[in-house]
Design an enzyme around this catalytic site. Structure first.
Site, short mmCIF file in Angstrom:
data_model
loop_
_atom_site.label_atom_id
_atom_site.label_comp_id
_atom_site.label_asym_id
_atom_site.label_seq_id
_atom_site.Cartn_x
_atom_site.Cartn_y
_atom_site.Cartn_z
N SER A 101 0.84 -1.19 0.00
CA SER A 101 0.00 0.00 0.00
C SER A 101 0.89 1.25 0.00
CB SER A 101 -0.97 -0.07 1.19
OG SER A 101 -2.00 0.86 1.09
N ASP A 151 -10.37 -4.60 -4.61
CA ASP A 151 -9.69 -3.61 -3.78
C ASP A 151 -10.31 -2.24 -4.03
OD1 ASP A 151 -7.91 -1.79 -2.58
OD2 ASP A 151 -6.21 -3.14 -2.88
N HIS A 182 -8.47 -5.00 -0.16
CA HIS A 182 -7.16 -4.39 0.13
C HIS A 182 -6.37 -5.20 1.16
CE1 HIS A 182 -4.51 -1.01 -0.51
NE2 HIS A 182 -4.37 -0.81 0.80
#
Length: 198
Positions: A101, A151, A182
């Site tokens: 991320s 996601d 995610h």
């Protein structure tokens, strides 16, 4: 500048494995995983020094997927300097970078500007919401991108565009989709293990 970082000293001639945590994580998030994947490697896991309401990050943003681009540029230069220092200290002949991320985004941003620093890039759920300029220095780099099909933070078309970009620069790209969002799936971890071992 220097980051607060967790380090494991490896054996001579072994790679340097850098890990970059996601928003709200810290230097412990992937350090143990790197130790499992590469038992004799040098491992460095820096801690992001930007606080977003108490959650640690590597650069500022003004909203979900909206980056403070001048801050990202400045911090990418600082991170590149940090990585170069870690390579020199460890004497490692090869460098692996893994980020999730926000950590994937700083790692990708560094690679787009200074592609010579990291040989193998593992980008978990990256979001690069701009079109990077051509970077011939990425030719021959190995890149694994992992992401969830659902996601909400990393749109599938932007993930595919990033993979296509790396391919167009001559990088050796693998793209792994899992069925979730995610979160990190077990299939991602397996893909990463295979990628590191190959």
């Amino acid at each position: 500048m220097s980051y607060h970082a967790k380090r494991t000293k490896g054996a001579a001639g072994q790679p340097l494995f850098l890990t970059f945590h996601g928003t709200g994580g810290n230097e412990d998030q992937f350090h143990g995983l790197a130790e499992q994947l590469t038992p004799n490697a040098h491992i460095t896991s820096p801690r992001g020094d930007v606080s977003e309401y108490g959650a640690l990050r590597f650069f500022r943003r003004t909203g979900e997927g909206v980056y403070d681009m001048p801050d990202l540029a400045r911090r990418s230069v600082e991170m590149a300097r940090f990585i170069r220092s870690e390579i020199e200290i460890s004497g490692a002949p090869r460098t692996i970078g893994l980020g999730y991320s926000n950590g994937a985004n700083i790692l990708a941003s560094v690679a787009l500007e200074t592609p010579d620093l990291v040989d193998d890039l593992i980008l978990m759920h990256p979001l690069i919401p701009w079109t990077p300029k051509p970077q011939p220095g990425l030719a021959g780099r190995r890149v694994l991108i992992t992401v969830g099909k659902r996601d909400p933070i990393c749109p599938a078309d932007q993930t595919q565009a990033l993979a296509d970009y790396f391919s167009e620069q001559g990088a050796d790209v693998m793209l792994h989709w899992h069925d979730g969002g995610h979160e990190i799936s077990q299939s991602e971890i397996q893909q990463i293990a295979n990628f590191v071992a190959s």
